[in-house]
Scaffold this motif. Structure first.
Motif, PDB file in Angstrom:
ATOM      1  N   CYS A  42       0.836  -1.211   0.000  1.00  0.00           N
ATOM      2  CA  CYS A  42       0.000   0.000   0.000  1.00  0.00           C
ATOM      3  C   CYS A  42       0.869   1.258   0.000  1.00  0.00           C
ATOM      4  CB  CYS A  42      -0.928   0.006   1.205  1.00  0.00           C
ATOM      5  SG  CYS A  42      -2.285  -1.184   1.121  1.00  0.00           S
ATOM      6  N   ILE A  43       1.926   1.246   0.796  1.00  0.00           N
ATOM      7  CA  ILE A  43       2.845   2.395   0.827  1.00  0.00           C
ATOM      8  C   ILE A  43       3.507   2.568  -0.535  1.00  0.00           C
ATOM      9  CG2 ILE A  43       4.948   3.306   1.875  1.00  0.00           C
ATOM     10  CD1 ILE A  43       4.177   1.829   4.441  1.00  0.00           C
ATOM     11  N   SER A  44       3.923   1.447  -1.155  1.00  0.00           N
ATOM     12  CA  SER A  44       4.531   1.519  -2.484  1.00  0.00           C
ATOM     13  C   SER A  44       3.547   2.102  -3.505  1.00  0.00           C
ATOM     14  CB  SER A  44       4.981   0.124  -2.935  1.00  0.00           C
ATOM     15  OG  SER A  44       6.042  -0.352  -2.133  1.00  0.00           O
ATOM     16  N   LEU A  45       2.278   1.740  -3.386  1.00  0.00           N
ATOM     17  CA  LEU A  45       1.270   2.261  -4.311  1.00  0.00           C
ATOM     18  C   LEU A  45       1.141   3.780  -4.183  1.00  0.00           C
ATOM     19  CD1 LEU A  45      -0.983   1.781  -6.375  1.00  0.00           C
ATOM     20  CD2 LEU A  45      -2.545   1.357  -4.454  1.00  0.00           C
ATOM     21  N   ILE A  46       1.158   4.273  -2.963  1.00  0.00           N
ATOM     22  CA  ILE A  46       1.090   5.723  -2.744  1.00  0.00           C
ATOM     23  C   ILE A  46       2.287   6.401  -3.410  1.00  0.00           C
ATOM     24  CG2 ILE A  46       1.201   7.543  -0.998  1.00  0.00           C
ATOM     25  CD1 ILE A  46      -0.289   5.595   0.883  1.00  0.00           C
ATOM     26  N   LEU A  47       3.466   5.809  -3.263  1.00  0.00           N
ATOM     27  CA  LEU A  47       4.672   6.373  -3.874  1.00  0.00           C
ATOM     28  C   LEU A  47       4.586   6.354  -5.401  1.00  0.00           C
ATOM     29  CD1 LEU A  47       7.394   4.739  -1.594  1.00  0.00           C
ATOM     30  CD2 LEU A  47       6.667   7.131  -1.566  1.00  0.00           C
ATOM     31  N   ALA A  48       3.985   5.291  -5.960  1.00  0.00           N
ATOM     32  CA  ALA A  48       3.880   5.187  -7.417  1.00  0.00           C
ATOM     33  C   ALA A  48       3.051   6.318  -8.003  1.00  0.00           C
ATOM     34  CB  ALA A  48       3.273   3.837  -7.792  1.00  0.00           C
ATOM     35  N   PHE A  49       2.050   6.773  -7.273  1.00  0.00           N
ATOM     36  CA  PHE A  49       1.227   7.880  -7.764  1.00  0.00           C
ATOM     37  C   PHE A  49       2.002   9.199  -7.814  1.00  0.00           C
ATOM     38  CE2 PHE A  49      -2.437   5.132  -6.695  1.00  0.00           C
ATOM     39  CZ  PHE A  49      -3.182   5.302  -7.855  1.00  0.00           C
ATOM     40  N   LEU A  50       3.177   9.232  -7.168  1.00  0.00           N
ATOM     41  CA  LEU A  50       4.008  10.440  -7.188  1.00  0.00           C
ATOM     42  C   LEU A  50       4.962  10.467  -8.375  1.00  0.00           C
ATOM     43  CD1 LEU A  50       4.923  10.725  -3.389  1.00  0.00           C
ATOM     44  CD2 LEU A  50       2.919  11.626  -4.602  1.00  0.00           C
ATOM     45  N   VAL A  51       5.039   9.356  -9.119  1.00  0.00           N
ATOM     46  CA  VAL A  51       5.893   9.301 -10.307  1.00  0.00           C
ATOM     47  C   VAL A  51       5.205  10.058 -11.438  1.00  0.00           C
ATOM     48  CG1 VAL A  51       6.935   7.783 -12.035  1.00  0.00           C
ATOM     49  CG2 VAL A  51       6.902   7.093  -9.622  1.00  0.00           C
ATOM     50  N   PRO A  52       5.894  10.979 -12.097  1.00  0.00           N
ATOM     51  CA  PRO A  52       5.258  11.700 -13.209  1.00  0.00           C
ATOM     52  C   PRO A  52       5.052  10.808 -14.424  1.00  0.00           C
ATOM     53  CG  PRO A  52       7.565  12.321 -13.016  1.00  0.00           C
ATOM     54  CD  PRO A  52       7.253  11.451 -11.828  1.00  0.00           C
ATOM     55  N   ARG A  53       4.156  11.214 -15.293  1.00  0.00           N
ATOM     56  CA  ARG A  53       3.877  10.438 -16.507  1.00  0.00           C
ATOM     57  C   ARG A  53       5.093  10.396 -17.418  1.00  0.00           C
ATOM     58  NH1 ARG A  53       3.775   7.698 -20.123  1.00  0.00           N
ATOM     59  NH2 ARG A  53       2.166   7.216 -21.647  1.00  0.00           N
ATOM     60  N   HIS A  54       5.833  11.492 -17.484  1.00  0.00           N
ATOM     61  CA  HIS A  54       7.031  11.559 -18.334  1.00  0.00           C
ATOM     62  C   HIS A  54       8.222  12.000 -17.492  1.00  0.00           C
ATOM     63  CE1 HIS A  54       4.585  10.986 -21.907  1.00  0.00           C
ATOM     64  NE2 HIS A  54       3.787  11.962 -21.504  1.00  0.00           N
ATOM     65  N   PRO A  55       8.820  11.119 -16.712  1.00  0.00           N
ATOM     66  CA  PRO A  55       9.928  11.507 -15.849  1.00  0.00           C
ATOM     67  C   PRO A  55      11.188  11.871 -16.651  1.00  0.00           C
ATOM     68  CG  PRO A  55       9.635   9.127 -15.822  1.00  0.00           C
ATOM     69  CD  PRO A  55       8.482   9.692 -16.583  1.00  0.00           C
ATOM     70  N   ARG A  56      11.921  12.833 -16.150  1.00  0.00           N
ATOM     71  CA  ARG A  56      13.206  13.240 -16.727  1.00  0.00           C
ATOM     72  C   ARG A  56      13.907  14.112 -15.711  1.00  0.00           C
ATOM     73  NH1 ARG A  56      13.042  18.493 -18.156  1.00  0.00           N
ATOM     74  NH2 ARG A  56      11.012  19.468 -18.562  1.00  0.00           N
ATOM     75  N   GLU A  57      15.131  14.522 -16.026  1.00  0.00           N
ATOM     76  CA  GLU A  57      15.836  15.443 -15.141  1.00  0.00           C
ATOM     77  C   GLU A  57      15.019  16.733 -15.014  1.00  0.00           C
ATOM     78  OE1 GLU A  57      20.173  15.941 -15.166  1.00  0.00           O
ATOM     79  OE2 GLU A  57      20.187  14.601 -16.908  1.00  0.00           O
ATOM     80  N   GLY A  58      14.733  17.120 -13.792  1.00  0.00           N
ATOM     81  CA  GLY A  58      13.899  18.285 -13.547  1.00  0.00           C
ATOM     82  C   GLY A  58      12.432  17.939 -13.369  1.00  0.00           C
ATOM     83  N   ALA A  59      12.065  16.710 -13.708  1.00  0.00           N
ATOM     84  CA  ALA A  59      10.677  16.247 -13.531  1.00  0.00           C
ATOM     85  C   ALA A  59      10.709  14.875 -12.876  1.00  0.00           C
ATOM     86  CB  ALA A  59       9.952  16.193 -14.868  1.00  0.00           C
TER      87      ALA A  59
END
Length: 389
Positions: free
Chosen positions: A359-376
């Motif tokens: 459950c904690i991992s799921l909460i963290l996953a929602f914090l990942v942006p759709r298009h991650p990169r440096e600065g995002a």
């Protein structure tokens, strides 16, 4: 070369995992607490993975990885030669040093050598190659264990020799490949990588429950014999071999955020149902199906690697891979031993705890942006790309 190394590592490590539960119960007479201590010792080298940073300052990463693979094979081969608690702990530590340092270097080299646009798909094929190696190992056990009345020494020596031979082959037959970017030879912890560190930490804590207790449960609760465990793991890796390329494509097209959310939702359900095996006395068929689904979901975890590859500075890859392995194993050092005692009292509560971790991992996953990169790096980043859907 990466696929060949993944093949050999999986063959040796998977054999060790398949045989370990039966070997320690039938030959060394382990209980749940002894089993927990064995896995705690096995995870200590993972916790010390950050030391790889200082070793690769003196030795090429590729050479260090091959030496580590050889050590994995040697330690695994010696396992049945010392059928006592102390002996098992020592050889487990030796093989684990090889395994964890190889995995640390392998992750670093994969992120350095693979282009970002191709990494998810190629990593999927590398995972598939590892699953194929495990398939052969389990097929060998199923086909020949009873037919030729094999003993544990033969199985351990056969699987350990594969890694030793492949390590020597790759040492002499492949050139030293170079990365385009010079890698920092120091410990790197950056604030902007915090979400990656958190995902890795929770993944390591949660995974211990599957690695330490899943096969042990099959033997203890349902009386599985060695060839039954091997057959179940064969199905696991066949499923992984077939699905990993599709997972790689899913990451490439749908992104790491979507993939991680799917993984963690699935794991929550699986762990709750694992606890139900004890609450409702479900038959072994239910446990076997959950075991396979569990393994497929864990195979999706390489989305963490590609997420980090996208947000990290190129020169941080080697150092951060070692640091990530240490973070991944912080909980692994003490959880198996502690949960081993909890297992003696109430096995279902161990899986309830795993569901809470998911459950904690799921909460963290929602914090990942759709298009991650440096600065995002997270959805809280100022970059507008972090919020893109």
């Amino acid at each position: 070369m990466l696929m060949l190394l993944a093949f050999a590592t999986a063959m040796t490590f998977s054999t060790w995992m398949a045989v370990a539960a039966n070997f320690v119960i039938e030959v060394v007479k382990f209980d749940g607490s002894d089993n927990g201590w064995m896995h705690t010792v096995r995870e200590i080298p993972g916790f010390l993975a950050f030391l790889a940073i200082f070793i690769v300052a003196l030795v090429r990463e590729q050479s260090f990885g091959l030496c580590s693979l050889f050590l994995l094979g040697l330690g695994s081969a010696l396992t049945a030669e010392f059928p006592t608690l102390q002996g098992v702990l020592v050889v487990t530590f030796i093989s684990s040093v090889g395994y964890h340092y190889y995995e640390t270097v392998a992750q670093s080299l994969q992120l350095q050598w693979l282009p970002k646009d191709k990494a998810p798909k190629v990593l999927g094929w590398i995972v598939s190659a590892g699953a194929f190696g495990a398939l052969i190992a389990y097929g060998f056990i199923i086909g020949f264990w009873e037919l030729f009345d094999l003993d544990y020494r033969v199985v351990y020596w056969a699987s350990g020799s594969v890694s030793m031979i492949v390590a020597l082959y790759c040492w002499f037959m492949f050139p030293n490949f170079r990365s385009d970017t010079f890698q920092a030879k120091k410990i790197i912890l950056k604030k902007r990588y915090w979400l990656y560190y958190a995902l890795v930490f929770m993944g390591g804590a949660r995974r211990q429950i599957f690695v330490v207790f899943a096969a042990f449960m099959m033997v203890e609760l349902y009386g599985f014999e060695l060839h039954h465990i091997a057959g179940l793991m064969l199905v696991n890796h066949l499923a992984t071999m077939l699905t990993s390329p599709f997972v790689g494509r899913m990451i490439a097209y749908m992104g790491e955020r979507f993939t991680l959310i799917i993984e963690y939702v699935g794991l929550i359900l699986v762990f709750v149902l694992y606890a139900g095996l004890y609450w409702f006395k479900w038959p072994w068929e239910v446990a076997a199906v959950l075991y396979v689904i569990d393994h497929i979901l864990f195979a999706m975890a390489f989305a963490q690697k590609t997420y980090f590859q996208k947000i990290a500075s190129p020169e941080d890859q080697a150092s951060s891979a070692a640091v990530a392995f240490t973070i991944n194993h912080i909980a692994a050092v003490f959880l198996p031993a502690l949960l081993g005692y909890l297992w003696l009292v109430d096995p279902a509560s161990v899986y309830s705890l795993a569901a809470a971790m998911a459950c904690i991992s799921l909460i963290l996953a929602f914090l990942v942006p759709r298009h991650p990169r440096e600065g995002a790096e997270t959805i809280f980043s100022k970059s507008p790309n972090a919020f893109a859907s």
